[in-house]
Write a protein that holds these residues in place. Structure first.
Motif, PDB file in Angstrom:
ATOM      1  N   LEU A 320       0.958  -1.215  -0.024  1.00  0.00           N
ATOM      2  CA  LEU A 320       0.011   0.076   0.042  1.00  0.00           C
ATOM      3  C   LEU A 320       0.733   1.439   0.147  1.00  0.00           C
ATOM      4  O   LEU A 320       0.744   2.145  -0.868  1.00  0.00           O
ATOM      5  CB  LEU A 320      -0.995  -0.016   1.275  1.00  0.00           C
ATOM      6  N   LEU A 324       1.060   4.384  -2.703  1.00  0.00           N
ATOM      7  CA  LEU A 324       0.860   5.727  -2.282  1.00  0.00           C
ATOM      8  C   LEU A 324       1.846   6.422  -2.801  1.00  0.00           C
ATOM      9  O   LEU A 324       1.690   7.784  -3.131  1.00  0.00           O
ATOM     10  CB  LEU A 324       0.567   5.888  -0.678  1.00  0.00           C
TER      11      LEU A 324
ATOM     12  N   PHE B   8      -6.088  -2.348  14.034  1.00  0.00           N
ATOM     13  CA  PHE B   8      -5.021  -2.478  12.830  1.00  0.00           C
ATOM     14  C   PHE B   8      -5.875  -2.899  11.491  1.00  0.00           C
ATOM     15  O   PHE B   8      -5.541  -2.209  10.626  1.00  0.00           O
ATOM     16  CB  PHE B   8      -4.146  -3.623  13.091  1.00  0.00           C
ATOM     17  N   GLN B  12      -6.039  -0.819   8.113  1.00  0.00           N
ATOM     18  CA  GLN B  12      -5.760  -1.371   6.927  1.00  0.00           C
ATOM     19  C   GLN B  12      -6.880  -1.277   5.767  1.00  0.00           C
ATOM     20  O   GLN B  12      -6.857  -0.932   4.819  1.00  0.00           O
ATOM     21  CB  GLN B  12      -5.411  -2.707   7.163  1.00  0.00           C
ATOM     22  N   LEU B  15      -6.976   2.337   4.523  1.00  0.00           N
ATOM     23  CA  LEU B  15      -5.830   2.612   3.792  1.00  0.00           C
ATOM     24  C   LEU B  15      -6.341   1.747   2.300  1.00  0.00           C
ATOM     25  O   LEU B  15      -6.073   2.607   1.333  1.00  0.00           O
ATOM     26  CB  LEU B  15      -4.773   1.944   4.040  1.00  0.00           C
ATOM     27  N   GLU B  16      -6.835   0.822   2.320  1.00  0.00           N
ATOM     28  CA  GLU B  16      -7.357   0.026   1.151  1.00  0.00           C
ATOM     29  C   GLU B  16      -8.174   1.018   0.270  1.00  0.00           C
ATOM     30  O   GLU B  16      -8.079   0.859  -0.917  1.00  0.00           O
ATOM     31  CB  GLU B  16      -7.588  -1.337   1.364  1.00  0.00           C
ATOM     32  N   ILE B  18      -8.714   4.363   0.709  1.00  0.00           N
ATOM     33  CA  ILE B  18      -8.001   5.528  -0.208  1.00  0.00           C
ATOM     34  C   ILE B  18      -7.346   4.969  -1.558  1.00  0.00           C
ATOM     35  O   ILE B  18      -7.427   5.641  -2.352  1.00  0.00           O
ATOM     36  CB  ILE B  18      -7.100   5.976   1.085  1.00  0.00           C
ATOM     37  N   ALA B  39      -3.562   9.049   4.411  1.00  0.00           N
ATOM     38  CA  ALA B  39      -2.994   7.556   4.324  1.00  0.00           C
ATOM     39  C   ALA B  39      -1.490   7.524   4.650  1.00  0.00           C
ATOM     40  O   ALA B  39      -1.331   6.484   5.372  1.00  0.00           O
ATOM     41  CB  ALA B  39      -2.896   7.259   2.558  1.00  0.00           C
ATOM     42  N   VAL B  43      -0.504   4.727   7.681  1.00  0.00           N
ATOM     43  CA  VAL B  43       0.577   3.639   7.157  1.00  0.00           C
ATOM     44  C   VAL B  43       1.283   3.592   8.581  1.00  0.00           C
ATOM     45  O   VAL B  43       1.785   2.510   9.040  1.00  0.00           O
ATOM     46  CB  VAL B  43       1.412   4.071   5.992  1.00  0.00           C
ATOM     47  N   CYS B  46      -0.356   1.795  11.225  1.00  0.00           N
ATOM     48  CA  CYS B  46      -0.181   0.612  11.002  1.00  0.00           C
ATOM     49  C   CYS B  46       1.172  -0.118  11.353  1.00  0.00           C
ATOM     50  O   CYS B  46       1.387  -1.292  11.883  1.00  0.00           O
ATOM     51  CB  CYS B  46      -0.538  -0.022   9.726  1.00  0.00           C
ATOM     52  N   GLU B  47       2.130   0.481  10.880  1.00  0.00           N
ATOM     53  CA  GLU B  47       3.557  -0.070  11.199  1.00  0.00           C
ATOM     54  C   GLU B  47       3.758   0.029  12.536  1.00  0.00           C
ATOM     55  O   GLU B  47       4.539  -1.004  13.117  1.00  0.00           O
ATOM     56  CB  GLU B  47       4.504   1.073  10.446  1.00  0.00           C
TER      57      GLU B  47
END
Lengths: 382, 58
Positions: A320, A324, B8, B12, B15-16, B18, B39, B43, B46-47
């Motif tokens: 992802l 981006l 999470f 996720q 994000l997907e 977007i 986004a 990320v 999520c990280e």
């Protein structure tokens, strides 16, 4: 009145008996009682009796000197039972008379195949009675006996154990040593129920211990009955009907390690037989290890699944993130593309661009202002 | 955006969404930078979540 000495009469009896019996020998069948063995001298004094119902109708003193004693030793080796009161035997005897000790027999030989047969017959009769009187609870199938005790499920982990054994015996020591010093560091609680485990009335002592375990109301996980280091011959208590019946129906799983490899006693057949005290302890430890091993396997499976899931999630985020980055206008400008703005609004519809309109062109690191002088159709427009 | 309240999986999913919108040109260039900022935060979130989960499972 003319009297003769006692010995004179007795010598006459002796002579008569000698002339009648001499060195003749006879095979006779009789029950033995009053057995007194002198192991160091290898002599055995006993009485041979014959009963009609419960009444003794014939009785004779007998002695097995070393010649006959060999057969007693052989009997004990073969049967793993004491040569003891109540046994039916067939033996070869010689009539002996002494003016001092009276009439007796010398036992010269014992037919041990008969004795073995008798013991086996007795054993089979006891087993048949156990099955017949169990209301279908004890089932014989292909020489295996299935008892309520054997059907009891073992707890997943065994920790609390009732131990029936003789005090200060090798069996007690071997069992505890193997159990409490196990390689996995498992802990156990062992309550000892100590009693004589050998001898004629041993089965009664053992039964009392089972009764005490029952009466204690303690939630034991199993009973271990172990014996070791004693006589190789004293297994008679474990052939008794009452003890076997109690074990077959006892409410806790019973393990036996009564220390004999060649034979299996009736009590062994009613319980979980493991031969020796060490083997009983090792089996219990192994049982617990199986549980731990299964747990470790499950944990490992969970860890692997979690690891896999994390790796997949990481990869998904990386993908992802890449997408981006590829959408980021700054990255697009770096590749040589430009953004057009009119009146500070990005032009996404080219038809709005007309000659004379002031435009703002954003390229990498710079913004250019210009006026449209000419509009040509793009050559690569389809 | 209150990422701390997200799980999470929720982050996720966002994000997907977007990415999917950008790919299908549903977002014009003007709005793109705002979405990209959002986004990037997702990320990062999520990280960090993954790092924490990884640490906790060691």
């Amino acid at each position: 009145m003319q009297a003769i000495n006692l010995s004179q009469l007795l010598y006459k009896i002796d002579e008569t008996l000698q002339s009648q019996f001499g060195y003749q020998t006879f095979w006779i069948k009789a029950e033995i009682t009053d057995v007194k063995k002198y192991e160091s001298k290898r002599w055995c004094f006993l009485k041979l009796i014959e009963k009609k119902d419960t009444e003794i109708i014939a009785e004779m003193k007998a002695t097995a000197w070393s010649q006959g004693y060999v057969f007693i030793e052989q009997f004990e080796r073969l049967t793993q039972q004491h040569f003891a009161n109540g046994l039916q035997i067939i033996c070869k005897v010689k009539v002996k008379y002494s003016i001092k000790y009276g009439l007796s027999f010398d036992v010269l030989e014992i037919d041990n195949s008969f004795a073995l047969g008798q013991i086996e017959l007795q054993k089979q009769a006891t087993l048949k009675r156990l099955v017949d009187e169990s209301n279908g609870q004890i089932i014989k199938d292909d020489e295996q006996y299935f008892t309520p005790n054997k059907r009891l499920k073992l707890p997943i982990v065994i920790q609390k154990i009732a131990l029936i054994t003789a005090q200060n015996s090798d069996g007690q020591r071997d069992f505890k040593n193997e159990l409490l010093n196990n390689n996995y560091g498992y802990t156990f609680e062992v309550d000892e129920y100590l009693c004589q485990i050998q001898g004629d009335n041993a089965h009664e002592n053992i039964i009392k211990q089972f009764e005490q375990i029952f009466a204690s109301n303690i939630n034991y996980h199993c009973v271990a009955m172990v014996r070791g280091g004693g006589s190789e011959t004293d297994f008679k208590p474990f052939e008794q009907y009452e003890l076997a019946k109690l074990v077959a129906n006892f409410h806790l799983p019973v393990f036996t390690g009564i220390g004999h490899d060649r034979n299996t006693s009736i009590v062994d057949l009613m319980a979980r037989q493991l031969k020796t005290p060490t083997k009983v302890a090792a089996h219990i430890v192994e049982h617990n290890f199986m549980f731990e091993n299964n747990l470790l396997y499950q944990l490992n499976q969970i860890e692997q699944n979690v690891h896999l899931k994390i790796e997949r999630a990481k990869q998904s985020i990386i993908n992802l993130k890449r997408l981006l980055m590829s959408f980021d206008p700054n990255n697009i400008l770096k590749k040589g593309y430009a953004i057009l703005k009119v009146n500070n609004v990005i032009v996404s519809n080219p038809s709005l661009l007309k000659i004379g309109v002031e435009i703002e062109t954003i390229i990498k690191d710079k913004t250019l202002k210009s006026v449209i002088k000419n509009i040509n159709k793009s050559t690569n427009e389809e | 955006m209150k990422n701390k309240e997200l799980t999470f999986s929720e982050a996720q999913l966002k994000l997907e969404e977007i990415v999917s919108k950008i790919e299908s040109n549903e977002i014009d260039l003007e709005a793109l930078s705002i979405k990209l900022k959002e986004a990037k935060e997702l990320v990062k979130f999520c990280e960090e979540k993954l790092r924490t989960i990884e640490e906790n499972t060691k």
